[in-house]
Structures are given as C-alpha cells and as structure tokens.
Design a protein around this motif. Structure first.
Motif, PDB file in Angstrom:
ATOM      1  N   ASP A 120       6.657   9.574  16.209  1.00 35.88           N
ATOM      2  CA  ASP A 120       6.607  10.657  15.223  1.00 35.88           C
ATOM      3  C   ASP A 120       7.045  10.214  13.830  1.00 35.88           C
ATOM      4  O   ASP A 120       6.401  10.556  12.843  1.00 35.88           O
ATOM      5  N   VAL A 121       8.130   9.484  13.742  1.00 36.22           N
ATOM      6  CA  VAL A 121       8.647   9.128  12.420  1.00 36.22           C
ATOM      7  C   VAL A 121       9.329   7.758  12.453  1.00 36.22           C
ATOM      8  O   VAL A 121       9.943   7.385  13.454  1.00 36.22           O
ATOM      9  N   ALA A 122       9.183   7.040  11.350  1.00 32.00           N
ATOM     10  CA  ALA A 122       9.877   5.778  11.148  1.00 32.00           C
ATOM     11  C   ALA A 122      10.796   5.930   9.940  1.00 32.00           C
ATOM     12  O   ALA A 122      10.353   6.388   8.880  1.00 32.00           O
ATOM     13  N   LEU A 123      12.053   5.562  10.121  1.00 32.94           N
ATOM     14  CA  LEU A 123      12.994   5.469   9.010  1.00 32.94           C
ATOM     15  C   LEU A 123      13.252   3.984   8.814  1.00 32.94           C
ATOM     16  O   LEU A 123      13.651   3.292   9.756  1.00 32.94           O
ATOM     17  N   VAL A 124      12.990   3.499   7.596  1.00 33.37           N
ATOM     18  CA  VAL A 124      12.930   2.059   7.370  1.00 33.37           C
ATOM     19  C   VAL A 124      13.777   1.674   6.161  1.00 33.37           C
ATOM     20  O   VAL A 124      13.728   2.336   5.116  1.00 33.37           O
ATOM     21  N   SER A 125      14.516   0.583   6.303  1.00 32.32           N
ATOM     22  CA  SER A 125      15.241   0.011   5.172  1.00 32.32           C
ATOM     23  C   SER A 125      14.234  -0.357   4.083  1.00 32.32           C
ATOM     24  O   SER A 125      13.126  -0.815   4.379  1.00 32.32           O
ATOM     25  N   PRO A 126      14.612  -0.198   2.811  1.00 34.90           N
ATOM     26  CA  PRO A 126      13.681  -0.565   1.732  1.00 34.90           C
ATOM     27  C   PRO A 126      13.549  -2.077   1.514  1.00 34.90           C
ATOM     28  O   PRO A 126      12.701  -2.505   0.734  1.00 34.90           O
ATOM     29  N   PHE A 127      14.340  -2.905   2.202  1.00 32.03           N
ATOM     30  CA  PHE A 127      14.241  -4.357   2.039  1.00 32.03           C
ATOM     31  C   PHE A 127      12.876  -4.843   2.528  1.00 32.03           C
ATOM     32  O   PHE A 127      12.323  -4.308   3.499  1.00 32.03           O
ATOM     33  N   VAL A 128      12.335  -5.866   1.877  1.00 26.66           N
ATOM     34  CA  VAL A 128      10.979  -6.362   2.154  1.00 26.66           C
ATOM     35  C   VAL A 128      10.782  -6.708   3.625  1.00 26.66           C
ATOM     36  O   VAL A 128       9.777  -6.315   4.233  1.00 26.66           O
ATOM     37  N   ARG A 129      11.716  -7.409   4.236  1.00 26.62           N
ATOM     38  CA  ARG A 129      11.525  -7.835   5.628  1.00 26.62           C
ATOM     39  C   ARG A 129      11.467  -6.641   6.594  1.00 26.62           C
ATOM     40  O   ARG A 129      10.758  -6.692   7.592  1.00 26.62           O
ATOM     41  N   ALA A 130      12.174  -5.571   6.289  1.00 26.39           N
ATOM     42  CA  ALA A 130      12.094  -4.366   7.117  1.00 26.39           C
ATOM     43  C   ALA A 130      10.751  -3.668   6.916  1.00 26.39           C
ATOM     44  O   ALA A 130      10.136  -3.181   7.878  1.00 26.39           O
ATOM     45  N   GLN A 131      10.284  -3.630   5.677  1.00 27.08           N
ATOM     46  CA  GLN A 131       8.974  -3.034   5.389  1.00 27.08           C
ATOM     47  C   GLN A 131       7.859  -3.807   6.096  1.00 27.08           C
ATOM     48  O   GLN A 131       6.927  -3.211   6.655  1.00 27.08           O
ATOM     49  N   GLN A 132       7.963  -5.138   6.084  1.00 26.15           N
ATOM     50  CA  GLN A 132       6.962  -5.959   6.760  1.00 26.15           C
ATOM     51  C   GLN A 132       7.031  -5.790   8.281  1.00 26.15           C
ATOM     52  O   GLN A 132       6.013  -5.840   8.967  1.00 26.15           O
ATOM     53  N   THR A 133       8.228  -5.578   8.797  1.00 27.28           N
ATOM     54  CA  THR A 133       8.391  -5.310  10.228  1.00 27.28           C
ATOM     55  C   THR A 133       7.705  -4.000  10.590  1.00 27.28           C
ATOM     56  O   THR A 133       6.995  -3.916  11.596  1.00 27.28           O
ATOM     57  N   TYR A 134       7.906  -2.990   9.772  1.00 28.56           N
ATOM     58  CA  TYR A 134       7.212  -1.711   9.975  1.00 28.56           C
ATOM     59  C   TYR A 134       5.696  -1.942  10.039  1.00 28.56           C
ATOM     60  O   TYR A 134       5.024  -1.429  10.938  1.00 28.56           O
ATOM     61  N   ASP A 135       5.157  -2.715   9.096  1.00 26.71           N
ATOM     62  CA  ASP A 135       3.712  -2.987   9.080  1.00 26.71           C
ATOM     63  C   ASP A 135       3.262  -3.654  10.373  1.00 26.71           C
ATOM     64  O   ASP A 135       2.201  -3.324  10.917  1.00 26.71           O
ATOM     65  N   GLY A 136       4.062  -4.593  10.878  1.00 25.83           N
ATOM     66  CA  GLY A 136       3.713  -5.279  12.120  1.00 25.83           C
ATOM     67  C   GLY A 136       3.705  -4.352  13.315  1.00 25.83           C
ATOM     68  O   GLY A 136       2.787  -4.387  14.142  1.00 25.83           O
ATOM     69  N   VAL A 137       4.718  -3.496  13.420  1.00 23.94           N
ATOM     70  CA  VAL A 137       4.771  -2.525  14.514  1.00 23.94           C
ATOM     71  C   VAL A 137       3.610  -1.542  14.387  1.00 23.94           C
ATOM     72  O   VAL A 137       2.932  -1.223  15.363  1.00 23.94           O
ATOM     73  N   LEU A 138       3.361  -1.084  13.158  1.00 29.51           N
ATOM     74  CA  LEU A 138       2.286  -0.123  12.905  1.00 29.51           C
ATOM     75  C   LEU A 138       0.917  -0.688  13.288  1.00 29.51           C
ATOM     76  O   LEU A 138       0.018   0.062  13.652  1.00 29.51           O
ATOM     77  N   SER A 139       0.761  -1.997  13.245  1.00 30.50           N
ATOM     78  CA  SER A 139      -0.524  -2.587  13.614  1.00 30.50           C
ATOM     79  C   SER A 139      -0.832  -2.407  15.102  1.00 30.50           C
ATOM     80  O   SER A 139      -1.970  -2.571  15.525  1.00 30.50           O
ATOM     81  N   GLN A 140       0.179  -2.052  15.891  1.00 30.47           N
ATOM     82  CA  GLN A 140       0.006  -1.917  17.331  1.00 30.47           C
ATOM     83  C   GLN A 140       0.009  -0.471  17.821  1.00 30.47           C
ATOM     84  O   GLN A 140      -0.375  -0.204  18.960  1.00 30.47           O
ATOM     85  N   LEU A 141       0.481   0.458  16.989  1.00 31.19           N
ATOM     86  CA  LEU A 141       0.592   1.853  17.418  1.00 31.19           C
ATOM     87  C   LEU A 141       0.513   2.767  16.217  1.00 31.19           C
ATOM     88  O   LEU A 141       0.441   2.316  15.081  1.00 31.19           O
ATOM     89  N   SER A 142       0.525   4.054  16.483  1.00 31.89           N
ATOM     90  CA  SER A 142       0.428   5.045  15.423  1.00 31.89           C
ATOM     91  C   SER A 142       1.818   5.603  15.110  1.00 31.89           C
ATOM     92  O   SER A 142       2.591   5.909  16.025  1.00 31.89           O
ATOM     93  N   ILE A 143       2.131   5.724  13.828  1.00 33.39           N
ATOM     94  CA  ILE A 143       3.376   6.343  13.383  1.00 33.39           C
ATOM     95  C   ILE A 143       2.985   7.455  12.422  1.00 33.39           C
ATOM     96  O   ILE A 143       2.317   7.210  11.417  1.00 33.39           O
ATOM     97  N   SER A 144       3.394   8.682  12.754  1.00 32.61           N
ATOM     98  CA  SER A 144       2.951   9.851  11.995  1.00 32.61           C
ATOM     99  C   SER A 144       3.485   9.899  10.576  1.00 32.61           C
ATOM    100  O   SER A 144       2.773  10.287   9.658  1.00 32.61           O
ATOM    101  N   SER A 145       4.752   9.541  10.378  1.00 38.18           N
ATOM    102  CA  SER A 145       5.302   9.548   9.019  1.00 38.18           C
ATOM    103  C   SER A 145       6.370   8.475   8.878  1.00 38.18           C
ATOM    104  O   SER A 145       6.968   8.035   9.862  1.00 38.18           O
TER     105      SER A 145
END
Length: 165
Positions: free
Chosen positions: A49-74
């Motif tokens: 349903d939701v991802a809360l992510v640190s604004p640091f680049v490596r956390a943002q890139q981690t979000y992108d990697g996870v998102l490539s495998q599944l759906s995150i609503s917000s």
C-alpha cells in the motif's frame, strides 16, 4: 497490518556526501532479489500500500529496485528515516501515518543502519540490536492500536544468493 523494515542495498563507499551515495551494481541486484522474495514469500498480492523512504539517494534507488518487482500504491520521502534519525520519532511518524490512513494493510520502510536496527527494537520491544545487512528486511505483523509488532520473518540477501528465492 504487514510492516516491512528494509535497509538499502549495497552502496558505494564514498561520494560528495553521505546523502549522495549510490547503490553499487551488486546493490541494485540485491534490491531486485529482495522485491522478488517479497512477492513469492510475503505478499498475498503483488502489492504494497505505501512506502516510506529516506530521501538519501541509496534509499531512493532501493525503492526503485523493489518497485521493479511489485506494485506500490504510494510513496512518501521522509526525513524521519535518515541514518541518524531518532527511532522513537520514526516510530511515532509511522503510527501517525497509519492513524491517518486506516485502510493501509501493508507498508515498507526503506532506511539505513543503525536506524533500522533501533526501530526494530522499538517496535518489537526486544532491544537486541539486530544487524541488518544491505537489502535485509524484517517482516512484522504490526498492531496499529498498540504500536507494537511481532517479527514473522527476516530476509537476508544470502537467501536469494543460495537460490532459495
């Protein structure tokens, strides 16, 4: 409520600032494998349903990697998830968000050591200081009413490296 606490993937050792550190090629691979493991072992549907992510680049890139495998609503970028954030403040932020969004049934937090370790202790009331390797995840059954949870699974990247994905 399913709460996933994740440390970012492997990052380069230095950059112009800690906030600007990028994931390595291996770190990117870790995040894809972690997302794939979530889909096959944790999520009833291919969605969070939701991802809360640190604004640091490596956390943002981690979000992108996870998102490539599944759906995150917000997704929300939150400073309460930077490495030196206070775990109590991060925990309160999660509780506040969930109170404002009572229909959320799954949430992933993508952050850093040592915060992920301290936050896990805060939520589980264990105070054992679990070490999170890069792309490791704690899967928690979280009670929004009490603000506490129970650890149901712990993912370590070596689980995928051994072919157990």
């Amino acid at each position: 409520m399913k709460l996933i606490v994740m440390r970012h993937g492997e990052a380069e050792s230095s950059n112009i600032s800690d906030q600007a550190r990028n994931l390595t090629a291996y770190g990117i691979s870790q995040t894809h494998k972690a997302g794939s493991w979530l889909v096959s072992h944790v999520l009833a549907e291919n969605k969070i349903d939701v991802a809360l992510v640190s604004p640091f680049v490596r956390a943002q890139q981690t979000y992108d990697g996870v998102l490539s495998q599944l759906s995150i609503s917000s997704k929300l970028d939150v400073v309460e998830l930077v490495p030196d954030a206070k775990p109590r403040n991060s925990h309160r932020m999660v509780d506040h968000f969930l109170q404002q969004h009572p229909n959320a049934t799954s949430m992933i937090l993508i952050s850093h050591m040592p915060l992920v370790s301290y936050l896990l202790d805060e939520i589980l009331l264990t105070y054992q200081g679990a070490l999170f390797d890069t792309s490791s995840m704690a899967i928690i059954d979280y009670d929004v009413e009490t603000g506490l949870g129970e650890l149901t699974e712990f993912y370590h990247p070596s689980m995928s490296d051994l072919g157990n994905n």
